[in-house]
Design a protein around this motif. Structure first.
Motif, PDB file in Angstrom:
ATOM      1  N   ASP A 169      -8.254  44.986  48.256  1.00 50.29           N
ATOM      2  CA  ASP A 169      -7.058  45.140  47.448  1.00 50.29           C
ATOM      3  C   ASP A 169      -6.016  44.148  47.946  1.00 50.29           C
ATOM      4  OD1 ASP A 169      -8.346  47.275  46.273  1.00 50.29           O
ATOM      5  OD2 ASP A 169      -7.311  48.780  47.475  1.00 50.29           O
ATOM      6  N   VAL A 170      -5.399  43.442  47.020  1.00 51.39           N
ATOM      7  CA  VAL A 170      -4.442  42.405  47.406  1.00 51.39           C
ATOM      8  C   VAL A 170      -3.148  42.589  46.625  1.00 51.39           C
ATOM      9  CG1 VAL A 170      -6.308  40.807  47.948  1.00 51.39           C
ATOM     10  CG2 VAL A 170      -5.286  40.760  45.671  1.00 51.39           C
ATOM     11  N   ASP A 171      -2.048  42.155  47.229  1.00 52.89           N
ATOM     12  CA  ASP A 171      -0.756  42.255  46.557  1.00 52.89           C
ATOM     13  C   ASP A 171      -0.610  41.206  45.457  1.00 52.89           C
ATOM     14  OD1 ASP A 171       0.109  44.429  48.011  1.00 52.89           O
ATOM     15  OD2 ASP A 171       1.105  43.232  49.547  1.00 52.89           O
ATOM     16  N   GLU A 172      -0.996  39.966  45.748  1.00 55.42           N
ATOM     17  CA  GLU A 172      -0.794  38.876  44.788  1.00 55.42           C
ATOM     18  C   GLU A 172      -2.007  38.757  43.857  1.00 55.42           C
ATOM     19  OE1 GLU A 172       1.104  38.091  48.770  1.00 55.42           O
ATOM     20  OE2 GLU A 172      -0.932  38.490  48.064  1.00 55.42           O
ATOM     21  N   TYR A 173      -2.310  39.835  43.165  1.00 55.95           N
ATOM     22  CA  TYR A 173      -3.560  39.888  42.405  1.00 55.95           C
ATOM     23  C   TYR A 173      -3.567  38.917  41.223  1.00 55.95           C
ATOM     24  CZ  TYR A 173      -0.559  43.401  40.126  1.00 55.95           C
ATOM     25  OH  TYR A 173       0.491  44.081  39.555  1.00 55.95           O
ATOM     26  N   THR A 174      -2.398  38.635  40.637  1.00 54.10           N
ATOM     27  CA  THR A 174      -2.364  37.695  39.518  1.00 54.10           C
ATOM     28  C   THR A 174      -2.474  36.255  40.009  1.00 54.10           C
ATOM     29  OG1 THR A 174      -0.986  39.205  38.221  1.00 54.10           O
ATOM     30  CG2 THR A 174      -1.030  36.893  37.539  1.00 54.10           C
ATOM     31  N   ALA A 182     -13.368  32.634  40.790  1.00 53.62           N
ATOM     32  CA  ALA A 182     -14.199  31.426  40.877  1.00 53.62           C
ATOM     33  C   ALA A 182     -15.182  31.494  42.031  1.00 53.62           C
ATOM     34  CB  ALA A 182     -13.303  30.192  41.021  1.00 53.62           C
ATOM     35  N   ASN A 183     -14.913  32.382  42.982  1.00 47.99           N
ATOM     36  CA  ASN A 183     -15.789  32.519  44.148  1.00 47.99           C
ATOM     37  C   ASN A 183     -16.578  33.829  44.135  1.00 47.99           C
ATOM     38  OD1 ASN A 183     -15.354  30.226  46.333  1.00 47.99           O
ATOM     39  ND2 ASN A 183     -13.354  30.601  45.344  1.00 47.99           N
ATOM     40  N   GLY A 184     -16.745  34.404  42.952  1.00 49.15           N
ATOM     41  CA  GLY A 184     -17.663  35.543  42.830  1.00 49.15           C
ATOM     42  C   GLY A 184     -17.028  36.908  42.856  1.00 49.15           C
ATOM     43  N   PHE A 185     -15.694  36.994  42.891  1.00 47.24           N
ATOM     44  CA  PHE A 185     -15.043  38.300  42.874  1.00 47.24           C
ATOM     45  C   PHE A 185     -14.705  38.699  41.439  1.00 47.24           C
ATOM     46  CE2 PHE A 185     -14.408  37.022  47.224  1.00 47.24           C
ATOM     47  CZ  PHE A 185     -14.520  38.208  47.928  1.00 47.24           C
ATOM     48  N   LYS A 186     -14.756  39.998  41.162  1.00 47.38           N
ATOM     49  CA  LYS A 186     -14.411  40.531  39.840  1.00 47.38           C
ATOM     50  C   LYS A 186     -13.108  41.305  39.951  1.00 47.38           C
ATOM     51  CE  LYS A 186     -15.943  43.705  36.198  1.00 47.38           C
ATOM     52  NZ  LYS A 186     -15.629  42.787  35.092  1.00 47.38           N
ATOM     53  N   TRP A 187     -12.182  40.998  39.047  1.00 51.79           N
ATOM     54  CA  TRP A 187     -10.912  41.736  38.990  1.00 51.79           C
ATOM     55  C   TRP A 187     -11.053  42.896  38.014  1.00 51.79           C
ATOM     56  CZ3 TRP A 187      -6.431  40.953  35.313  1.00 51.79           C
ATOM     57  CH2 TRP A 187      -5.282  41.661  35.740  1.00 51.79           C
ATOM     58  N   TYR A 188     -10.509  44.060  38.368  1.00 43.85           N
ATOM     59  CA  TYR A 188     -10.668  45.237  37.528  1.00 43.85           C
ATOM     60  C   TYR A 188      -9.523  45.449  36.551  1.00 43.85           C
ATOM     61  CZ  TYR A 188     -15.055  46.716  39.328  1.00 43.85           C
ATOM     62  OH  TYR A 188     -16.389  46.763  39.619  1.00 43.85           O
ATOM     63  N   GLY A 189      -8.640  44.471  36.427  1.00 45.22           N
ATOM     64  CA  GLY A 189      -7.671  44.479  35.345  1.00 45.22           C
ATOM     65  C   GLY A 189      -6.516  45.425  35.557  1.00 45.22           C
ATOM     66  N   SER A 190      -5.799  45.686  34.468  1.00 45.66           N
ATOM     67  CA  SER A 190      -4.558  46.456  34.558  1.00 45.66           C
ATOM     68  C   SER A 190      -4.782  47.896  34.984  1.00 45.66           C
ATOM     69  CB  SER A 190      -3.837  46.427  33.203  1.00 45.66           C
ATOM     70  OG  SER A 190      -4.671  46.970  32.192  1.00 45.66           O
ATOM     71  N   ALA A 191      -5.971  48.429  34.756  1.00 47.06           N
ATOM     72  CA  ALA A 191      -6.237  49.808  35.174  1.00 47.06           C
ATOM     73  C   ALA A 191      -6.251  49.944  36.690  1.00 47.06           C
ATOM     74  CB  ALA A 191      -7.564  50.274  34.592  1.00 47.06           C
ATOM     75  N   ASP A 192      -6.552  48.867  37.396  1.00 50.74           N
ATOM     76  CA  ASP A 192      -6.596  48.872  38.863  1.00 50.74           C
ATOM     77  C   ASP A 192      -6.278  47.453  39.334  1.00 50.74           C
ATOM     78  OD1 ASP A 192      -6.966  49.505  41.475  1.00 50.74           O
ATOM     79  OD2 ASP A 192      -9.033  50.205  41.267  1.00 50.74           O
ATOM     80  N   PRO A 193      -5.043  47.020  39.160  1.00 55.36           N
ATOM     81  CA  PRO A 193      -4.735  45.594  39.317  1.00 55.36           C
ATOM     82  C   PRO A 193      -4.900  45.047  40.724  1.00 55.36           C
ATOM     83  CG  PRO A 193      -2.728  46.877  39.052  1.00 55.36           C
ATOM     84  CD  PRO A 193      -3.862  47.813  38.771  1.00 55.36           C
ATOM     85  N   TYR A 194      -4.766  45.884  41.743  1.00 54.60           N
ATOM     86  CA  TYR A 194      -4.880  45.388  43.110  1.00 54.60           C
ATOM     87  C   TYR A 194      -6.331  45.082  43.504  1.00 54.60           C
ATOM     88  CZ  TYR A 194      -0.151  47.297  43.776  1.00 54.60           C
ATOM     89  OH  TYR A 194       1.192  47.577  43.676  1.00 54.60           O
TER      90      TYR A 194
END
Length: 556
Positions: A169-174, A182-194
């Motif tokens: 979980d990161v603060d600067e998610y945007t 680009a390095n293989g991580f998936k963001w879970y979007g606004s439902a779980d932005p961190y």
């Protein structure tokens, strides 16, 4: 060998199946792990007080740092189980960790994160959660359940993505979305932005590895109180976790390989039967009906790191309540999940087929390969009703012998668990299955063997045989204030119900009511009163201190 290690042998998506206490995990290669639906954000930074046990840490703090010592041991033991599962993220100049973060990911995820950091040297990344151990997840889950420490939702221990080595979980998610994805991580979007999960090349879901690591640490420090080492977070594991030292065990991680041993796990199930009645002394016991056929299913599986030779099982069938006259032994060797007849089924050392098997049965299952499951299916016939017995009957299953690994001559007898290699049931390879046998059209109860009955002084007896339903209670009686009983609805086939008998016993005597033969009642439900014989339609109460009598039901 845990499922995570199997990823070294196969680059396919596979599953490890088991029963009850088996370790089950999915190995994901380039696949998305299931999300735990925790709304992530900064973990609580409350005071981390000194705590003797994990339970004290839960009650007295609001920071997962309070169990950091134990967590670091769990991480180190996990690395013994599956090298590369949880490795430390190096201190790159542009990554910053809050004081609650354990900076560990699985090897491919760590490498991908480092690549993202080095590719964006001008941006800072603040991480507020990364790897969590089962001890930390226990705290978060308990705080959530108890409305403490501002936790809005938490996954149950053993089920959080943060226990897999894939999540952060990161603060600067945007700002970091482009570099991380680009390095293989998936963001879970606004439902779980961190929240980001690594789903790139080499991703392996190490779910359950931290639980297994804790179980191994507990057993190393508590040889007198062994629990299953299966990676499954259940009541046994939770009870020991609560007692465990928050700062870590006296005896820490050990990467020494265990000597090769089989490890036999058991299941015992009565098919087509359940706990129909759930009150009184028979709660949690399987309810059978006299003269009906059922199927008893037994499985034994080898989850160890070596084959087993000449495994023997013992079974006690509690005659005259349950009778077995045949059996079938099958194996899933070479085709996990599907079964075919095994050569043990025709072994002349096993009981003869299609003949009464008696009360004490020994099955020789012969050799077990690693990962093999053998299944024994026994058609059984329910015999005498058991509720009048002072002893509740149990079907008993146990492993009698695994050469070089385990020996137990009788159920509940002394067991020789060589080198503590057997993990099922804390190292005691046995299972009971409690049963009660009912007459198919008669139900009895008394003060210490009630099943599905409650004491009362009011009610009626209602018979609905045409609809296959029977419910029972006793009518109001101001003249008699002794204990009476009411019961639940029972589902009975109307075709089979040619009559029924209800017997109620108290310390003062016995009550009995018998329904008239089928065909003498209308299709409407009738209210039937317990009556004295001299005046069966007077709706008088049948006194509890009279002798046992069977009365016709002729009023309605």
């Amino acid at each position: 060998m845990v499922c995570a290690q199997l990823a070294l042998l196969s680059m396919l998506r596979v599953s490890c199946f088991g029963t009850g206490v088996f370790f089950c995990t999915s190995l994901l290669v380039g696949c998305e792990p299931p999300h735990d639906h925790e709304p992530d954000g900064p973990e609580p930074l409350g005071e981390a007080v000194s705590a003797i046990s994990v339970q004290e840490a839960m009650n007295g703090s609001c920071s997962t740092v309070s169990v950091k010592g134990l967590s670091l041991q769990i991480i180190a033991q996990s690395a013994c189980i599956a090298p590369g599962s949880f490795v430390e993220v190096p201190a790159e100049p542009n990554i910053h960790f809050s004081n609650t973060v354990l900076p560990y990911l699985e090897q491919p995820a760590k490498d991908a994160l480092v690549a993202a950091l080095q590719g964006s040297p001008g941006m800072d990344l603040h991480v507020n959660s990364m790897l969590r151990t089962v001890a930390q997840q226990y705290l978060l889950y308990q705080w959530y359940l108890n409305g403490l420490c501002g936790i809005p939702l938490a996954a149950t221990p053993g089920n959080s993505n943060h226990e897999t080595g894939l999540a952060l979980d990161v603060d600067e998610y945007t700002a970091w979305k482009s570099a991380l994805t680009a390095n293989g991580f998936k963001w879970y979007g606004s439902a779980d932005p961190y929240h980001y999960d690594y789903v790139g090349p080499g991703a392996v879901n190490y779910k359950g590895t931290d639980v297994l690591a804790f179980q191994m640490l507990w057993n190393k420090n508590h040889p007198e109180d062994l629990i299953a080492e299966d990676g499954d977070y259940g009541p046994q594991t939770e009870a020991r976790l609560k007692q465990s030292p928050a700062d870590g065990f006296p005896k820490g991680p050990d990467c020494a390989e265990k000597p090769p041993k089989p490890d036999i796990q058991l299941t015992l199930t009565m098919l087509d039967a359940d706990d129909t009645f759930t009150d009184g002394a028979s709660k949690d016991r399987i309810d059978l009906f006299q003269t009906r056929e059922y199927t008893l299913e037994i499985t034994a599986s080898n989850t160890g790191n070596a084959p087993a030779d000449n495994v023997e099982l013992g079974i006690t069938m509690p005659g005259p309540y349950v009778l077995a006259n045949d059996y079938l032994i099958e194996t899933d060797f070479g085709h996990p999940g599907t079964f075919e007849e095994n050569d043990a089924n025709t072994d002349p050392l096993n009981p003869a087929h299609q003949t009464p098997l008696g009360n004490e049965i020994t099955f020789k299952l012969n050799a077990f390969s690693k990962g093999e499951t053998k299944r024994i299916t026994l058609p059984v016939l329910s015999g005498d009703p058991s509720l009048e017995s002072e002893i509740s009957p149990d079907i008993q299953l146990w492993v009698k012998d695994i050469p070089g690994a385990y020996h137990q001559e009788t159920f509940d007898g002394p067991a020789d668990n060589i080198e503590n290699s057997q993990t099922f049931n804390g190292g005691s390879l046995q299972l009971p299955l409690g049963i009660d046998v009912y007459h198919p059209t008669r139900w009895e109860w008394n003060t210490n063997r009630r099943e599905g009955w409650e004491s009362t002084n009011s009610g009626v007896v209602v018979a609905k045989p045409d609809f296959g339903v029977l419910s029972v209670s006793l009518p109001d009686n101001t003249a008699f204030d002794g204990p009476l009983a009411v019961g639940p609805v029972l589902n009975v086939s109307a075709d089979e119900l040619t009559g029924f008998e209800i017997s109620g016993r108290t310390d003062a005597g016995t009550l009995t009511v018998r329904e008239a033969p089928a065909g003498t009642t209308s299709t409407m439900a009738r209210v039937v009163w317990i009556s004295i014989a001299e005046n069966p339609c007077a709706a008088a109460i049948y006194p509890a201190d009279l002798p046992r009598m069977k009365l016709p039901i002729g009023c309605g």
